[in-house]
Design a protein around this motif. Structure first.
Motif, PDB file in Angstrom:
ATOM      1  N   ILE A 103      50.433 -38.782   2.934  1.00 18.31           N
ATOM      2  CA  ILE A 103      49.469 -39.262   1.947  1.00 18.31           C
ATOM      3  C   ILE A 103      49.751 -40.739   1.689  1.00 18.31           C
ATOM      4  N   ILE A 155      46.256 -44.819  -1.783  1.00 18.48           N
ATOM      5  CA  ILE A 155      44.992 -44.119  -1.583  1.00 18.48           C
ATOM      6  C   ILE A 155      44.193 -44.062  -2.887  1.00 18.48           C
ATOM      7  N   GLN A 157      41.255 -42.441  -5.492  1.00 19.87           N
ATOM      8  CA  GLN A 157      41.095 -41.063  -5.954  1.00 19.87           C
ATOM      9  C   GLN A 157      40.062 -40.285  -5.146  1.00 19.87           C
ATOM     10  N   SER A 186      39.181 -40.785  -1.947  1.00 19.70           N
ATOM     11  CA  SER A 186      39.768 -40.492  -0.630  1.00 19.70           C
ATOM     12  C   SER A 186      40.851 -39.423  -0.756  1.00 19.70           C
ATOM     13  N   LYS A 187      41.599 -39.486  -1.847  1.00 18.41           N
ATOM     14  CA  LYS A 187      42.643 -38.494  -2.079  1.00 18.41           C
ATOM     15  C   LYS A 187      42.044 -37.106  -2.247  1.00 18.41           C
ATOM     16  N   PHE A 224      49.771 -32.969  -3.961  1.00 16.41           N
ATOM     17  CA  PHE A 224      48.829 -34.079  -4.103  1.00 16.41           C
ATOM     18  C   PHE A 224      48.782 -34.629  -5.522  1.00 16.41           C
ATOM     19  N   TYR A 225      48.825 -33.741  -6.519  1.00 14.27           N
ATOM     20  CA  TYR A 225      48.503 -34.199  -7.868  1.00 14.27           C
ATOM     21  C   TYR A 225      49.648 -34.077  -8.870  1.00 14.27           C
ATOM     22  N   GLY A 233      52.504 -36.415  -6.054  1.00 17.64           N
ATOM     23  CA  GLY A 233      51.929 -37.595  -5.436  1.00 17.64           C
ATOM     24  C   GLY A 233      51.668 -38.707  -6.433  1.00 17.64           C
TER      25      GLY A 233
END
Length: 248
Positions: A120, A124, A126, A128-129, A244-245, A248
């Motif tokens: 990741i 990046i 938001q 695109s994430k 991811f959240y 990340g």
């Protein structure tokens, strides 16, 4: 009398623990090696191939009776499909908190190490994430849950269950599932060398064992392998969300 195995294979094997062990050896050892190689080279293409092979093995070896026996049937308890999904997601979130409490954002945290393979980008945006998360979540909810559940909770479990019963078979397939996942975390490749993280690995393996037991219980309660697949899919969704959240 119809056999669980197709006529050709029934001349070679019986649908028992020996057949289950044969399947474990021919699939899990190459898988373990390929995952370690992928962690070193960042080439994960062969992992998808392993999942596809795992998914098709029941259709290669089993007759219609055998496929029904491993749970490739219509569920009879749809309420448990929903429960299975919730259980898988909640367990995944709890495992995130366990890693966060003990190891924070370090490579001793199983989700953090696995997340590094997702590459990741640090900068990046938001949108695109979110797109990247959607792609990773979709693939994570399809390939490994279908492949691993048809293999571990399906053909392997039922072959051992014919010899030792469902409860002992569940312990066996869960133990193998957990140990195979040491290649995903535990034996890690860092700074161009291999390391074995003793205590984090023990926690990870125990966690994988218990979540595997949950997958089996969901299969049993829903009376279909679909219950195990949905529980596994939700677990992967929760893990990817955390990567991811949360990390990340």
């Amino acid at each position: 009398m119809e056999n669980e195995l197709k006529p050709f294979w029934s001349k070679v094997f019986k649908f028992d623990w020996k057949f289950g062990l044969f399947l474990i050896l021919i699939l899990c050892i190459p898988r373990f090696i390929l995952v370690l190689n992928a962690n070193e080279t960042a080439n994960y293409g062969y992992i998808g191939l392993i999942m596809v092979i795992s998914a098709i093995l029941p259709f290669v070896f089993l007759s219609k009776l055998g496929r029904r026996k491993i749970g490739i049937i219509k569920p009879t308890n749809y309420r448990w499909l929903i429960i299975a999904f919730v259980i898988g997601f909640v367990f995944s979130i709890l495992l995130y908190f366990l890693g966060e409490i003990f190891y924070g954002k370090s490579y001793e945290n199983w989700y953090y190490y696995i997340g590094e393979s997702y590459n990741i980008p640090n900068e990046i945006d938001q949108q695109s994430k979110l797109i990247m998360f959607g792609i990773m979540a979709l693939t994570g909810m399809i390939f490994s849950p279908i492949g691993e559940e048809l293999f571990f909770r399906g053909i392997v479990h039922s072959s051992f269950a014919n010899s030792v019963g469902d409860n002992k078979a569940s312990i066996i397939d869960s133990a193998v599932f957990a140990l195979v996942h040491i290649s995903h975390f535990g034996l890690i490749f860092m700074n161009k060398k291999w390391q074995f993280l003793m205590l984090p690995t023990i926690i990870w393996v125990i966690s994988m064992f218990f979540v595997s037991i949950l997958f089996y219980r969901c299969r049993k309660k829903s009376h279909s392998i679909l219950g195990a697949i949905l529980c596994h899919s939700a677990f992967n969704l929760g893990m990817i969300y955390c990567i991811f959240y949360q990390l990340g």
